[in-house]
Design a protein around this motif. Structure first.
Motif, mmCIF file in Angstrom:
data_model
loop_
_atom_site.group_PDB
_atom_site.id
_atom_site.type_symbol
_atom_site.label_atom_id
_atom_site.label_comp_id
_atom_site.label_asym_id
_atom_site.label_seq_id
_atom_site.Cartn_x
_atom_site.Cartn_y
_atom_site.Cartn_z
ATOM 1 N N GLY A 21 0.811 -1.214 0.000
ATOM 2 C CA GLY A 21 0.000 0.000 0.000
ATOM 3 C C GLY A 21 0.846 1.267 0.000
ATOM 4 N N GLN A 22 0.158 2.395 0.160
ATOM 5 C CA GLN A 22 0.822 3.693 0.001
ATOM 6 C C GLN A 22 1.963 3.885 1.011
ATOM 7 O OE1 GLN A 22 -1.553 7.244 0.795
ATOM 8 N NE2 GLN A 22 -0.452 8.379 -0.772
ATOM 9 N N ILE A 23 1.679 3.731 2.296
ATOM 10 C CA ILE A 23 2.707 3.970 3.315
ATOM 11 C C ILE A 23 3.632 2.742 3.434
ATOM 12 C CG2 ILE A 23 3.104 4.416 5.764
ATOM 13 C CD1 ILE A 23 0.504 5.933 5.888
ATOM 14 N N GLY A 24 3.031 1.551 3.350
ATOM 15 C CA GLY A 24 3.803 0.310 3.516
ATOM 16 C C GLY A 24 4.890 0.168 2.470
ATOM 17 N N PHE A 41 3.592 -9.208 3.853
ATOM 18 C CA PHE A 41 2.404 -10.061 3.990
ATOM 19 C C PHE A 41 1.225 -9.248 3.479
ATOM 20 C CE2 PHE A 41 3.416 -13.266 7.662
ATOM 21 C CZ PHE A 41 4.626 -13.598 7.054
ATOM 22 N N ASN A 42 0.688 -9.638 2.341
ATOM 23 C CA ASN A 42 -0.423 -8.881 1.760
ATOM 24 C C ASN A 42 -1.508 -9.843 1.302
ATOM 25 O OD1 ASN A 42 -0.290 -5.752 1.102
ATOM 26 N ND2 ASN A 42 -1.706 -6.674 -0.353
ATOM 27 N N ARG A 43 -2.745 -9.363 1.379
ATOM 28 C CA ARG A 43 -3.861 -10.245 1.013
ATOM 29 C C ARG A 43 -3.786 -10.659 -0.464
ATOM 30 N NH1 ARG A 43 -9.722 -8.670 3.043
ATOM 31 N NH2 ARG A 43 -9.044 -6.639 2.333
ATOM 32 N N VAL A 67 -0.951 -13.393 2.357
ATOM 33 C CA VAL A 67 -1.486 -13.620 3.701
ATOM 34 C C VAL A 67 -2.683 -12.702 3.912
ATOM 35 C CG1 VAL A 67 -1.033 -13.396 6.186
ATOM 36 C CG2 VAL A 67 0.777 -14.247 4.676
ATOM 37 N N ASP A 68 -3.786 -13.298 4.354
ATOM 38 C CA ASP A 68 -4.921 -12.494 4.799
ATOM 39 C C ASP A 68 -4.810 -12.423 6.321
ATOM 40 O OD1 ASP A 68 -7.293 -11.397 5.592
ATOM 41 O OD2 ASP A 68 -8.576 -12.881 4.587
ATOM 42 N N ILE A 69 -4.489 -11.244 6.832
ATOM 43 C CA ILE A 69 -4.224 -11.149 8.277
ATOM 44 C C ILE A 69 -5.462 -11.435 9.121
ATOM 45 C CG2 ILE A 69 -2.235 -9.607 8.073
ATOM 46 C CD1 ILE A 69 -4.187 -7.329 9.061
ATOM 47 N N ALA A 70 -6.642 -11.331 8.500
ATOM 48 C CA ALA A 70 -7.869 -11.588 9.257
ATOM 49 C C ALA A 70 -8.166 -13.085 9.363
ATOM 50 C CB ALA A 70 -9.041 -10.855 8.608
ATOM 51 N N ASN A 94 2.635 -3.961 11.906
ATOM 52 C CA ASN A 94 1.215 -4.197 11.620
ATOM 53 C C ASN A 94 0.647 -2.967 10.923
ATOM 54 O OD1 ASN A 94 0.636 -6.852 12.669
ATOM 55 N ND2 ASN A 94 1.176 -5.993 14.672
ATOM 56 N N ASN A 95 0.846 -2.942 9.613
ATOM 57 C CA ASN A 95 0.517 -1.750 8.835
ATOM 58 C C ASN A 95 -0.766 -1.904 8.004
ATOM 59 O OD1 ASN A 95 1.277 0.701 7.001
ATOM 60 N ND2 ASN A 95 1.210 -1.045 5.589
ATOM 61 N N ALA A 96 -1.147 -3.142 7.676
ATOM 62 C CA ALA A 96 -2.335 -3.330 6.824
ATOM 63 C C ALA A 96 -3.557 -2.760 7.541
ATOM 64 C CB ALA A 96 -2.553 -4.813 6.535
ATOM 65 N N ALA A 183 -16.373 2.916 11.818
ATOM 66 C CA ALA A 183 -15.657 1.643 12.014
ATOM 67 C C ALA A 183 -14.149 1.840 12.040
ATOM 68 C CB ALA A 183 -16.039 0.653 10.918
ATOM 69 N N TYR A 184 -13.640 2.646 11.118
ATOM 70 C CA TYR A 184 -12.196 2.887 11.068
ATOM 71 C C TYR A 184 -11.721 3.488 12.390
ATOM 72 C CZ TYR A 184 -7.701 4.770 9.508
ATOM 73 O OH TYR A 184 -6.351 5.068 9.396
ATOM 74 N N CYS A 185 -12.446 4.502 12.853
ATOM 75 C CA CYS A 185 -12.034 5.225 14.066
ATOM 76 C C CYS A 185 -12.069 4.307 15.283
ATOM 77 C CB CYS A 185 -12.948 6.427 14.274
ATOM 78 S SG CYS A 185 -13.046 7.460 12.798
ATOM 79 N N SER A 187 -12.008 1.000 15.343
ATOM 80 C CA SER A 187 -11.041 -0.106 15.245
ATOM 81 C C SER A 187 -9.635 0.395 15.546
ATOM 82 C CB SER A 187 -11.081 -0.742 13.856
ATOM 83 O OG SER A 187 -10.679 0.192 12.879
ATOM 84 N N LYS A 188 -9.287 1.565 15.037
ATOM 85 C CA LYS A 188 -7.937 2.098 15.283
ATOM 86 C C LYS A 188 -7.764 2.449 16.757
ATOM 87 C CE LYS A 188 -5.817 1.871 11.393
ATOM 88 N NZ LYS A 188 -4.528 1.204 11.226
ATOM 89 N N SER A 189 -8.813 2.937 17.391
ATOM 90 C CA SER A 189 -8.654 3.349 18.788
ATOM 91 C C SER A 189 -8.359 2.131 19.661
ATOM 92 C CB SER A 189 -9.880 4.115 19.287
ATOM 93 O OG SER A 189 -10.878 3.229 19.684
ATOM 94 N N GLY A 216 -3.183 12.212 7.893
ATOM 95 C CA GLY A 216 -3.545 11.946 6.496
ATOM 96 C C GLY A 216 -2.427 12.217 5.491
ATOM 97 N N VAL A 217 -2.317 11.302 4.554
ATOM 98 C CA VAL A 217 -1.303 11.409 3.500
ATOM 99 C C VAL A 217 -1.967 11.929 2.229
ATOM 100 C CG1 VAL A 217 0.317 10.078 2.105
ATOM 101 C CG2 VAL A 217 -0.039 9.474 4.495
ATOM 102 N N ARG A 218 -1.252 12.801 1.541
ATOM 103 C CA ARG A 218 -1.777 13.353 0.286
ATOM 104 C C ARG A 218 -1.825 12.259 -0.778
ATOM 105 N NH1 ARG A 218 0.117 15.118 -4.175
ATOM 106 N NH2 ARG A 218 2.283 14.699 -3.576
ATOM 107 N N ARG A 219 -2.935 12.192 -1.481
ATOM 108 C CA ARG A 219 -3.061 11.272 -2.619
ATOM 109 C C ARG A 219 -3.588 12.072 -3.790
ATOM 110 N NH1 ARG A 219 -4.481 5.195 -1.339
ATOM 111 N NH2 ARG A 219 -4.159 5.166 0.882
ATOM 112 N N ASP A 220 -3.133 11.757 -5.005
ATOM 113 C CA ASP A 220 -3.603 12.480 -6.185
ATOM 114 C C ASP A 220 -5.107 12.305 -6.363
ATOM 115 O OD1 ASP A 220 -1.076 13.340 -6.611
ATOM 116 O OD2 ASP A 220 -0.573 11.768 -8.070
#
Ligand SMILES: NC(=O)c1ccc[n+]([C@@H]2O[C@H](COP(=O)([O-])OP(=O)(O)OC[C@H]3O[C@@H](n4cnc5c(N)ncnc54)[C@H](O)[C@@H]3O)[C@@H](O)[C@H]2O)c1
Length: 274
Positions: A21-24, A41-43, A67-70, A94-96, A183-185, A187-189, A216-220
């Motif tokens: 992914g972008q950061i990974g 390890f990527n899905r 690898v599917d980490i889930a 653990n970046n995914a 959900a994102y918020c 789960s991350k917390s 947040g990272v800039r994306r085009d």
């Protein structure tokens, strides 16, 4: 006088989930540059041509594992394959993660009251349960050897609630309300206390566990209004570039942070400083 490089990572075996992914991808390139052996390890692992495009390097120190980490057995199979190649890893990143972008369809970006249960479960499965499996299986193998560094990747939206005003322009454009989803918020917390739990659990077993908090990272692909609103709220006045967390990953992975565990390293342009 010969001084040891406290940031040295040469020959360290590093697992990075979601390394395509972008950061990974940036973490991977940085760690390879520093002589580490990186196991992604990527899905989904794309074909060779696409991999070459993403990683335009010829390196025996880079390996890919589907690898599917889930999925617990998938993580076990990934670790077994890695151990036969390079041995038990020294570092686990653990970046995914699954997020919902501002371009998300209305069914996942509408009011909280209507947020779909299946999306909630899917995000929790990857961001929380996936991190749990990787720590249990890969972190557990490191703990047996009495050494290692685990780095969880959180988010400012796991520390604080999103500023929903940033997304309000979308309603004016589309006529439909846009709410940065829960959900994102949530789960991350969960990762913050999970990190502290494991740091104390493995404290005397030689495995350090910390969390990195990016903003947040800039994306085009982001629209101009979103970027402008985000930057206005951001003390440093701009979004992050995708390689601006690399220094923190090197620090957390290496001996430079050897007395640090259970901590949250915030690299967020000042977002959480208001
Ligand atoms: N990009 C940002 O603005 C930002 C901001 C704060 C935090 N973060 C966090 O940083 C991390 C990386 O973000 P990113 O933007 O580079 O993500 P991304 O969406 O670009 O990449 C995520 C990667 O994870 C993989 N993945 C997803 N589910 C998986 C699974 N079940 N098993 C294995 N791999 C899986 C994807 O295939 C992809 O390669 C995430 O945890 C994210 O929440 C990102």
């Amino acid at each position: 006088m010969n001084r040891t490089d406290i940031f040295d990572l040469s020959d360290k075996v590093i697992v990075i989930t979601g390394g395509l992914g972008q950061i990974g991808r940036q973490f991977t390139l940085e760690l390879l540059d520093r002589g580490a052996k990186v196991a992604i390890f990527n899905r989904h692992i794309p074909d060779l041509a696409e991999l070459k495009e993403r990683f335009p390097i010829d390196s025996d120190s880079l390996a890919f594992f589907t690898v599917d980490i889930a999925n617990k057995s998938s993580v076990i199979a990934g670790l077994n394959a890695l151990v036969s190649k390079w041995g038990v890893p020294h570092v686990l990143i653990n970046n995914a993660g699954l997020d919902t972008q501002p371009s998300a369809p209305p069914e996942v970006s509408g009011p909280f009251e209507d947020f779909p249960e299946d999306v909630w479960r899917e995000v929790m499965e990857v961001n929380m349960t996936g991190t749990f499996f990787c720590c249990q299986i890969i972190g557990g193998a490191m703990a047996k050897l009495g050494r290692g560094s685990v780095i969880n990747v959180g988010s400012i939206y796991g520390m604080l609630s999103p500023v929903q005003d940033i997304y309000a322009y979308k309603e004016l454009k589309t006529g439909k309300p846009f709410v940065k989803p829960v959900a994102y918020c949530a789960s991350k917390s969960g990762l913050y206390n999970f990190t502290r739990y494991l740091a104390t659990y493995w404290g005397r077993k030689g495995v350090r566990v910390n969390i990195l908090t990016p903003s947040g990272v800039r994306r085009d692909s982001q629209d101009a209004e979103f970027q402008a609103n985000y930057c206005q709220r951001m003390p440093i006045g701009r979004m992050a570039e995708e390689d601006e967390f690399n220094g923190s990953i090197v620090f957390l992975a290496s001996d430079a942070s050897r007395y640090m565990t259970g901590s949250n390293l915030v690299v967020d342009g000042g977002w959480t400083a208001w």
